[in-house]
Design an enzyme around this catalytic site. Sequence first.
Site, mmCIF file in Angstrom:
data_model
loop_
_atom_site.group_PDB
_atom_site.id
_atom_site.type_symbol
_atom_site.label_atom_id
_atom_site.label_comp_id
_atom_site.label_asym_id
_atom_site.label_seq_id
_atom_site.Cartn_x
_atom_site.Cartn_y
_atom_site.Cartn_z
ATOM 1 N N GLU A 147 26.700 38.548 88.643
ATOM 2 C CA GLU A 147 25.823 38.361 89.799
ATOM 3 C C GLU A 147 26.125 37.006 90.438
ATOM 4 O OE1 GLU A 147 21.583 37.608 89.189
ATOM 5 O OE2 GLU A 147 21.177 39.132 90.706
ATOM 6 N N LYS A 184 3.147 31.099 88.036
ATOM 7 C CA LYS A 184 4.055 29.943 88.072
ATOM 8 C C LYS A 184 5.157 30.245 89.078
ATOM 9 C CE LYS A 184 7.715 28.527 86.205
ATOM 10 N NZ LYS A 184 8.271 27.896 87.432
#
Length: 492
Positions: free
Chosen positions: A395, A190
């Site tokens: 992040e 995917k």
Amino acid sequence: MNSPSQIPHVKLPAGRNYIGGEWLDDAAAERLPVYDPATATVIGDIPGSTPDAVNQAVQAAHAAFVSPAWRDLSPLGRERLIHRLAELVEANAAELAAIETLDNGKPIAIASTVDVPLTAMWLRYMAGWPSKLGGKSIAPALQPAGSHHAYTVRQPVGVVAAIVPWNYPLVLAVWKIAPALAAGCTVVLKPAEATPYSALRLAQLVHEAGFPPGVFNVVLGDGRTGQALVEHPGVAKVSFTGSTATGKRLIATAANDLKRLTLELGGKSPTVILPDADLDIAVPGAAQAVFFNSGQICFAGTRLFVPRNRVDEILDGVSQVARSFKIGAGSEPDTVLGPVVSQRQLDNVLGRVQAGVQAGAEVVMGGGRVDREGYFVEPTILLTRDRSNPVYREEVFGPVLTATPYDDIDELASLANDSEYGLAAHIYTRDLSAAHQLAQKIDAGTIWVNTQLSPDPAIPFGGFKQSGWGRENGEQVFEHYLETKSVIVKIA
Ligand code: NAD
């Protein structure tokens, strides 16, 4: 004005699933738009595949897993097929690079010299393994010598769900597909909903290479499709690369039936410049480590530590390198910094910069959006001494560097380790003894010394702490795709 596209026009594959060797529509699925990040315009759409389509793909992969065409193929037969796929990637390199640039926005110079060559190299490296993955003969510890014959066999785990993000769509897919196929597993890939097209082109090449139908399948969609794949009881193993938040959700889902799970997650990797470092290497290295691919690299060096008495010199140098990077559409051959991948990512990066500045970080350069169409962020350097500042801790996944001064090299290991992540670190020094000592103390899966951002198919890669579970690449990756079975035979 933007300069015109310099890459050949590519025909994007239709947004359909590749299941059991056929191209299938998922009529019940909603359509998800796909954007060109350089212009923020729609270039196509894909299905947000339904659980029914996911089920069909897993069943096709399972049927292929137990089919004689795949199960009884010799290891050399698998090697040949993977090499054939590598040849086809090489033969179609220009087209694959153009697709990656159009879909992800990355500079064609990166797509054609990094993404596509690495894809072929990873396939080549992994193609060498099938014939070397045998078991062992073992002398039992509790039986008289010669009375028993004991050995291990290594068998593929079954259907692998490979779920990947958008920053290196082809490379990260192949980091999973190549070892899974080498081990004899079958795969349902995917790709990320933002960057589906190189996976579809790869599926066409898998078809052309002659893999048996169902050995490799692609289902398109967003996290809901990924979730259905992870929930499916026919999937034996999930190999995931993406954010730590999604990784945590996957752990909960995979726990239902104890699916094997590897997780390559986020990072906040340090770049550490020691006082004796050669700045001619360290300064461009530190800039590349954070700005390459517009900072959309999980192991980007986003926290820079500099000796206090050299802060100005080093930050001037890094800013100068960053200013020299040409910002532009990925299709322009001299572009170094392309857009970030999506409106969502643009908002996310700018929001994190803003939060960092509000919390007291000082802007050394950049900090805003580039004034042009598309999702462009200025290369940004923020100076912060406050290690609780969110832009230092979280992040960002964009071209954003925080710089923090230090006084004593004895503090460097604890500064580097002061993060929930542990993916990588970069050390710059002329003192190899200091480099090795620091490398021992830093909790990260990969440490680069006097170089940056250079993964290798033979070298294990993965994260400590919340950067993940397990290792990709090298011989170690096969632990995740093979089960070990012990056979004990009484012979006397
Ligand atoms: P993401 O977690 O949002 O998505 C990654 C993939 O997971 C996509 O295909 C997405 O559709 C799918 N997904 C989302 N929710 C899901 C769910 N509930 N179940 C199953 N699948 C689901 O991450 P992203 O924003 O696409 O990618 C950026 C992140 O990836 C960053 O955190 C970056 O550090 C990380 N990353 C890590 C590595 C590594 O090797 N450690 C490499 C590249 C990127």
